[in-house]
Design a protein around this motif. Structure first.
Motif, PDB file in Angstrom:
ATOM      1  N   PHE A  51       0.831  -1.200   0.000  1.00 33.19           N
ATOM      2  CA  PHE A  51       0.000   0.000   0.000  1.00 33.19           C
ATOM      3  C   PHE A  51       0.868   1.253   0.000  1.00 33.19           C
ATOM      4  CE2 PHE A  51      -3.531  -2.749   1.206  1.00 33.19           C
ATOM      5  CZ  PHE A  51      -4.591  -2.127   0.552  1.00 33.19           C
ATOM      6  N   LEU A  77      -1.640   4.784  -3.493  1.00 36.01           N
ATOM      7  CA  LEU A  77      -3.022   4.761  -3.964  1.00 36.01           C
ATOM      8  C   LEU A  77      -3.735   6.061  -3.604  1.00 36.01           C
ATOM      9  CD1 LEU A  77      -3.919   1.096  -2.964  1.00 36.01           C
ATOM     10  CD2 LEU A  77      -3.142   1.938  -5.169  1.00 36.01           C
ATOM     11  N   GLN A  78      -4.354   6.673  -4.598  1.00 35.15           N
ATOM     12  CA  GLN A  78      -5.052   7.949  -4.419  1.00 35.15           C
ATOM     13  C   GLN A  78      -6.533   7.692  -4.140  1.00 35.15           C
ATOM     14  OE1 GLN A  78      -3.389  10.811  -4.318  1.00 35.15           O
ATOM     15  NE2 GLN A  78      -1.437   9.832  -4.851  1.00 35.15           N
ATOM     16  N   TRP A  79      -6.832   7.235  -2.929  1.00 33.06           N
ATOM     17  CA  TRP A  79      -8.216   6.921  -2.595  1.00 33.06           C
ATOM     18  C   TRP A  79      -9.096   8.169  -2.562  1.00 33.06           C
ATOM     19  CZ3 TRP A  79      -9.573   2.161  -3.195  1.00 33.06           C
ATOM     20  CH2 TRP A  79      -8.671   1.129  -2.940  1.00 33.06           C
ATOM     21  N   ALA A  80      -8.548   9.283  -2.124  1.00 34.56           N
ATOM     22  CA  ALA A  80      -9.342  10.519  -2.060  1.00 34.56           C
ATOM     23  C   ALA A  80      -9.765  10.954  -3.457  1.00 34.56           C
ATOM     24  CB  ALA A  80      -8.527  11.616  -1.375  1.00 34.56           C
ATOM     25  N   PHE A 126     -10.048   8.962  -5.994  1.00 33.54           N
ATOM     26  CA  PHE A 126     -10.926   7.932  -6.554  1.00 33.54           C
ATOM     27  C   PHE A 126     -12.383   8.145  -6.119  1.00 33.54           C
ATOM     28  CE2 PHE A 126     -12.931   3.705  -6.330  1.00 33.54           C
ATOM     29  CZ  PHE A 126     -12.779   3.303  -7.644  1.00 33.54           C
ATOM     30  N   PHE A 127     -12.591   8.531  -4.855  1.00 35.49           N
ATOM     31  CA  PHE A 127     -13.939   8.731  -4.339  1.00 35.49           C
ATOM     32  C   PHE A 127     -14.369  10.193  -4.385  1.00 35.49           C
ATOM     33  CE2 PHE A 127     -12.744   4.709  -2.244  1.00 35.49           C
ATOM     34  CZ  PHE A 127     -13.836   3.932  -2.614  1.00 35.49           C
TER      35      PHE A 127
END
Length: 280
Positions: free
Chosen positions: A37, A42-45, A47-48
């Motif tokens: 990770f 990973l650009q989770w912010a 993505f959502f």
């Protein structure tokens, strides 16, 4: 006269104990996942984010309604049958080649009485290396290589599935042969029967249901792989998908994806029924 107390069996240490191998393997796995990770960033912010979700919603909305016109449905049906044929032929060729390679690759502690070349490492190890090489290269790479000689179309895809799956099934078949009970084979060898007759009449009948189960499972996987191989021009639904998706014809793309889902569900159901009938 003294009576000795029974020696308690050696039990594995508790999970939360420094001597527990499972604890250290679990901690190592968690550390590996954490490092993955961290390294992937990973650009989770993003993505959502509302903008991303809105764009995804518009993209998914372009798939509806699917193109169900009669000429295109007939074209998709032909590509579906081509994908099914590619997976079936590729799996069948792989099962035959995998069994041929599994016999010299299998090792039996009991030696030649099982009908295998268990005492010939000069045969076993090169065969195992070959199986490793065949399954180490993905189907997509095999298809790209075989397109040079076989040309565009389903032949390259079928051969790519057969080559990769031969390595997978060869290893699984070899392990099944190694784990077969040696009793029937030893009984025939004591009667003076040759090793190949022992293999055909003692070892193979014991592991045949397991070999068929492995083959059916790989057929399920090859259905999905055959759909992807068309992306590089290997025919079937994948080639149709790459063409229409490249032109942003989303209704037609939705029809092709629906055909893929239906084909995978059909093969999964047939494979499940076959495996269930063999276990009865």
């Amino acid at each position: 006269m003294s009576s000795s107390s029974p020696v308690p069996p050696d039990l594995p240490p508790p999970l939360l104990h420094a001597r527990s191998a499972a604890l250290w393997w679990g901690l190592g796995l968690l550390a590996l996942v954490g490092a993955s990770f961290w390294s992937l960033d990973l650009q989770w912010a993003a993505f959502f984010a509302p903008q991303a979700l809105s764009a995804m919603g518009r993209f998914v909305g372009e798939f509806f309604p699917p193109d169900l016109s009669a000429p295109f449905v007939a074209k998709v049906a032909a590509a579906t049958l081509e994908t099914l044929a590619m997976s079936a032929w590729g799996t069948l060729l792989a099962a035959v080649a995998g069994l041929v390679l599994a016999v010299p690759a299998a090792r039996r502690e009991t030696g030649p009485e099982s009908g295998l070349d268990g005492g010939r490492p000069w045969v076993r190890w090169p065969t195992r290396w070959l199986l490793n090489a065949l399954r180490a290269v993905p189907e997509l790479v095999w298809a790209a290589l075989l397109l040079i000689s076989a040309g565009l179309g389903p032949l390259a895809g079928t051969l790519a599935l057969a080559v990769h799956t031969s390595g997978v099934l060869g290893r699984l078949f070899a392990e099944a042969l190694e784990n077969a009970p040696p009793g029937p084979a030893q009984a025939l060898r004591l009667q003076g029967v040759g090793r190949w007759v022992v293999l055909a009449y003692a070892t193979l009948p014991q592991v045949l249901p397991q070999l068929l189960s492995y083959t059916l499972y790989r057929w399920e996987n090859n259905i999905r792989a055959a759909a992807v191989l068309g992306v590089v021009g290997a025919g079937g639904l994948g080639q149709l998908l790459a063409f229409h998706m490249g032109l942003f014809q989303m209704p037609r793309t939705a029809t092709i994806v629906g055909a893929m889902l239906a084909l995978v569900a059909l093969v999964d159901g047939l494979s499940y029924l076959c495996r269930r009938s063999m276990t009865r």
